[in-house]
Design an enzyme around this catalytic site. Structure first.
Site, PDB file in Angstrom:
ATOM      1  N   TYR A  62       0.835  -1.210   0.000  1.00 25.58           N
ATOM      2  CA  TYR A  62       0.000   0.000   0.000  1.00 25.58           C
ATOM      3  C   TYR A  62       0.868   1.258   0.000  1.00 25.58           C
ATOM      4  O   TYR A  62       0.485   2.297   0.535  1.00 25.58           O
ATOM      5  CB  TYR A  62      -0.941   0.014   1.203  1.00 25.58           C
ATOM      6  N   SER A  63       2.013   1.178  -0.640  1.00 28.28           N
ATOM      7  CA  SER A  63       2.976   2.279  -0.617  1.00 28.28           C
ATOM      8  C   SER A  63       2.573   3.419  -1.541  1.00 28.28           C
ATOM      9  O   SER A  63       2.428   3.242  -2.759  1.00 28.28           O
ATOM     10  CB  SER A  63       4.353   1.764  -1.033  1.00 28.28           C
TER      11      SER A  63
END
Length: 289
Positions: A62-63
């Site tokens: 989820y960067s």
């Protein structure tokens, strides 16, 4: 691509504060968001100077950094590849990365720790490959983040910013020192045991009395949250109209309110909060809302 940005300073109407302002870096770009834009600015210029056409970087599933790098690469006509920490998954963030043309390589968590080794193993024979550390951590990134201070229309008693790697914090401190300001810089590490941030900042710029670390607002650690923080986000956004995320900016604003209650900062002090963007990261916690 990096010539003009839109990042106004807006006053926030929130009791009991009379002079609370927000630097809206979240408005710079919907995908190359906030401090990610600033970190990538000089990194990409370095890649272009070295005639590199393939960006290699690292991040979690989820960067925001991965999305930002993928978007920036596509706009500059560059290839991009990311090593993604953990088992193969599909989510909204990685979908955006793929749409921007980024190749994803999923890596087990132990192997992921040695990023330089991964780069050499997979791309050591690619003379077009350009290494970008996780989160964009680099000297170039601090130079881009220092420009936040250069853009400010006035001086502030306090500046607040959330921190993951410490790169943005180092840039802000560098900017304050360069201008010989009296501003106090309050950094809110979002990781549990965030005292290491001080060492990370010192890698890029000398420490000074301007810096104040507040280690008690991590709410369990990186990408961790609590029902108290989620409720705070709901109330804060409904009251101010400003969207904040549970990973970074909510912890920062919570700290500002709590430190005022403790008397660390005054309600009449001139305060600037840096909204570092990254709102897409909320998708990883949508079930919490």
């Amino acid at each position: 691509m990096f010539e003009k940005i839109y990042s106004p300073v807006q006053k926030l109407e929130l009791n009991p504060f009379n002079n609370l302002f927000v630097k809206r870096d979240d408005l710079i770009d919907p995908y190359i968001s906030g401090n990610k834009w600033r970190k990538l600015k000089y990194i990409l210029l370095s890649a272009q100077k070295e005639h590199k056409s393939h960006l290699i970087t690292f991040g979690g599933a989820y960067s925001n950094h991965l999305v930002s790098t993928a978007a920036a690469a596509s706009r500059c006509g560059l290839k991009s590849t990311a090593f993604v920490r953990g088992e193969p998954v599909k989510n909204e963030m990685l979908m955006l990365c793929s749409l921007f043309g980024m190749k994803l390589i999923f890596i087990d968590r132990e192997s992921y720790k040695n990023k330089k080794h991964l780069f050499e193993k997979y791309f050591g024979d690619d003379d077009q490959a350009f290494f970008i550390d996780e989160g964009g951590a680099s000297l170039e990134a601090t130079i881009g983040c220092a420009e936040i201070i250069d853009e400010l229309p006035e001086h502030y008693d306090h500046i607040f910013c959330a921190a993951g790697t410490g790169t943005t914090a180092a840039g802000l401190l560098k900017g304050i020192q360069n201008q010989n300001l009296k501003t106090k810089l309050h950094i809110i590490p979002v990781l549990k045991g965030g005292s290491f941030i001080r060492d990370e900042i010192e890698r890029y710029t000398p420490l000074s009395k301007h810096l104040h670390l507040h280690l008690d607002y991590h709410f369990g650690g990186y990408a961790k949250t609590t029902s108290e923080l989620i409720e705070f986000i709901k109330l804060f956004t409904a009251k101010t109209g400003l969207l904040i995320d549970p990973v970074y900016t909510a912890k920062m604003f919570y700290s500002i309110i709590d430190l005022q209650k403790q008397g660390v900062i005054g309600s009449n002090d001139k305060i600037l909060a840096i909204h570092t963007g990254g709102l897409l990261g909320m998708l990883g916690m949508k079930d919490k809302f």
